[in-house]
Design a protein around this motif. Structure first.
Motif, PDB file in Angstrom:
ATOM      1  N   THR A   1      -2.261   4.375  -3.418  1.00  0.00           N
ATOM      2  CA  THR A   1      -2.468   3.325  -4.406  1.00  0.00           C
ATOM      3  C   THR A   1      -2.070   1.983  -3.800  1.00  0.00           C
ATOM      4  O   THR A   1      -1.357   1.927  -2.808  1.00  0.00           O
ATOM      5  CB  THR A   1      -1.660   3.616  -5.687  1.00  0.00           C
ATOM      6  OG1 THR A   1      -2.015   2.682  -6.688  1.00  0.00           O
ATOM      7  CG2 THR A   1      -0.166   3.541  -5.439  1.00  0.00           C
TER       8      THR A   1
ATOM      9  N   SER B   1       0.860  -1.169   0.000  1.00  0.00           N
ATOM     10  CA  SER B   1       0.000   0.000   0.000  1.00  0.00           C
ATOM     11  C   SER B   1       0.903   1.227   0.000  1.00  0.00           C
ATOM     12  O   SER B   1       1.751   1.372   0.876  1.00  0.00           O
ATOM     13  CB  SER B   1      -0.886   0.001   1.244  1.00  0.00           C
ATOM     14  OG  SER B   1      -1.636   1.184   1.308  1.00  0.00           O
TER      15      SER B   1
ATOM     16  N   LEU C   1      -4.059  10.615  -6.286  1.00  0.00           N
ATOM     17  CA  LEU C   1      -5.432  10.405  -6.715  1.00  0.00           C
ATOM     18  C   LEU C   1      -6.240  11.664  -6.407  1.00  0.00           C
ATOM     19  O   LEU C   1      -6.084  12.248  -5.347  1.00  0.00           O
ATOM     20  CB  LEU C   1      -6.052   9.211  -5.998  1.00  0.00           C
ATOM     21  CG  LEU C   1      -5.295   7.891  -6.176  1.00  0.00           C
ATOM     22  CD1 LEU C   1      -5.959   6.832  -5.325  1.00  0.00           C
ATOM     23  CD2 LEU C   1      -5.296   7.480  -7.630  1.00  0.00           C
TER      24      LEU C   1
ATOM     25  N   THR D   1      -6.094   8.520   0.450  1.00  0.00           N
ATOM     26  CA  THR D   1      -5.526   8.578  -0.899  1.00  0.00           C
ATOM     27  C   THR D   1      -4.334   7.639  -0.954  1.00  0.00           C
ATOM     28  O   THR D   1      -3.812   7.227   0.070  1.00  0.00           O
ATOM     29  CB  THR D   1      -5.076  10.006  -1.279  1.00  0.00           C
ATOM     30  OG1 THR D   1      -4.011  10.404  -0.404  1.00  0.00           O
ATOM     31  CG2 THR D   1      -6.216  11.004  -1.189  1.00  0.00           C
TER      32      THR D   1
ATOM     33  N   ASP E   1      -2.556  -2.934 -10.277  1.00  0.00           N
ATOM     34  CA  ASP E   1      -1.953  -1.704  -9.780  1.00  0.00           C
ATOM     35  C   ASP E   1      -2.673  -0.509 -10.400  1.00  0.00           C
ATOM     36  O   ASP E   1      -3.772  -0.653 -10.925  1.00  0.00           O
ATOM     37  CB  ASP E   1      -0.450  -1.675 -10.058  1.00  0.00           C
ATOM     38  CG  ASP E   1      -0.109  -1.818 -11.532  1.00  0.00           C
ATOM     39  OD1 ASP E   1      -0.989  -1.622 -12.400  1.00  0.00           O
ATOM     40  OD2 ASP E   1       1.057  -2.126 -11.837  1.00  0.00           O
ATOM     41  N   GLU E   2      -2.007   0.635 -10.369  1.00  0.00           N
ATOM     42  CA  GLU E   2      -2.625   1.843 -10.930  1.00  0.00           C
ATOM     43  C   GLU E   2      -2.921   1.697 -12.422  1.00  0.00           C
ATOM     44  O   GLU E   2      -3.729   2.425 -12.971  1.00  0.00           O
ATOM     45  CB  GLU E   2      -1.765   3.080 -10.657  1.00  0.00           C
ATOM     46  CG  GLU E   2      -0.364   3.030 -11.233  1.00  0.00           C
ATOM     47  CD  GLU E   2       0.653   2.323 -10.342  1.00  0.00           C
ATOM     48  OE1 GLU E   2       1.809   2.206 -10.800  1.00  0.00           O
ATOM     49  OE2 GLU E   2       0.329   1.881  -9.232  1.00  0.00           O
TER      50      GLU E   2
ATOM     51  N   VAL F   1       1.301   7.560  -6.437  1.00  0.00           N
ATOM     52  CA  VAL F   1       0.438   8.131  -7.461  1.00  0.00           C
ATOM     53  C   VAL F   1      -0.590   8.982  -6.746  1.00  0.00           C
ATOM     54  O   VAL F   1      -1.248   8.523  -5.814  1.00  0.00           O
ATOM     55  CB  VAL F   1      -0.265   7.002  -8.277  1.00  0.00           C
ATOM     56  CG1 VAL F   1      -1.255   7.602  -9.240  1.00  0.00           C
ATOM     57  CG2 VAL F   1       0.763   6.170  -8.983  1.00  0.00           C
TER      58      VAL F   1
ATOM     59  N   ARG G   1      -0.546  -1.829  -4.937  1.00  0.00           N
ATOM     60  CA  ARG G   1       0.098  -2.620  -5.988  1.00  0.00           C
ATOM     61  C   ARG G   1       0.165  -4.059  -5.493  1.00  0.00           C
ATOM     62  O   ARG G   1       0.738  -4.334  -4.445  1.00  0.00           O
ATOM     63  CB  ARG G   1       1.489  -2.094  -6.279  1.00  0.00           C
ATOM     64  CG  ARG G   1       2.208  -2.928  -7.340  1.00  0.00           C
ATOM     65  CD  ARG G   1       3.547  -2.346  -7.742  1.00  0.00           C
ATOM     66  NE  ARG G   1       3.355  -1.020  -8.303  1.00  0.00           N
ATOM     67  CZ  ARG G   1       3.997   0.059  -7.876  1.00  0.00           C
ATOM     68  NH1 ARG G   1       4.857  -0.031  -6.894  1.00  0.00           N
ATOM     69  NH2 ARG G   1       3.793   1.218  -8.441  1.00  0.00           N
TER      70      ARG G   1
END
Length: 138
Positions: free
Chosen positions: A68, A58, A137, A66, A92-93, A135, A70
């Motif tokens: 991402t 995470s 968001l 917020t 993932d993203e 990333v 994976r």
């Protein structure tokens, strides 16, 4: 006619249970490790030959709620014809991508003729999942 209907019902009932089927499968291995950095590793195996492995991390974002996630892994099982099916996957993203010899491809070689080919998934779950840049968001 009643005899035919009865015979069909008996056949359907008999087909419901097959000794040694998935219905009787038991979990024989269920290892899960959660690290302090929010990464994890999971390894599950059942008595009917299903094996599932995954690892993930995470990645926090700049604000609460917020970030991402994976995750990558694989699973395998035995098909009714006896063939061992293995699927490797990454989520993932960039979305979910699965690779396997058992996944049909279109004439152009893509899994779905309308979609681009997926990036190949790792052959196995890595021992260490390397962190990537977060990333954002919105």
């Amino acid at each position: 006619m009643k005899l035919f209907v009865f015979a069909v019902l008996v056949a359907v009932a008999a087909a419901q249970y097959v000794p040694g089927s998935d219905k009787d499968a038991e979990t024989i291995k269920n290892d899960f490790e959660q690290a302090i950095d929010n990464s994890y590793r999971s390894d599950v195996e059942t008595s009917n030959g299903i094996i599932m492995k995954s690892a993930g991390e995470s990645l926090p974002g700049p604000e609460p709620e917020t970030g991402t996630l994976r995750v990558s892994g694989s699973y395998q099982y035995q098909a009714p014809d006896g063939q061992v099916i293995q699927v490797n996957w990454v989520a993932d993203e960039g979305g979910y991508r699965a690779t396997s010899d058992a996944i049909p491809t279109g004439a152009d070689g893509n899994v779905d003729a309308a979609a681009p080919a997926a990036d190949p998934a790792p052959a196995s779950v890595p021992d260490v999942v390397e962190p990537a840049a977060p990333v954002l968001l919105k």
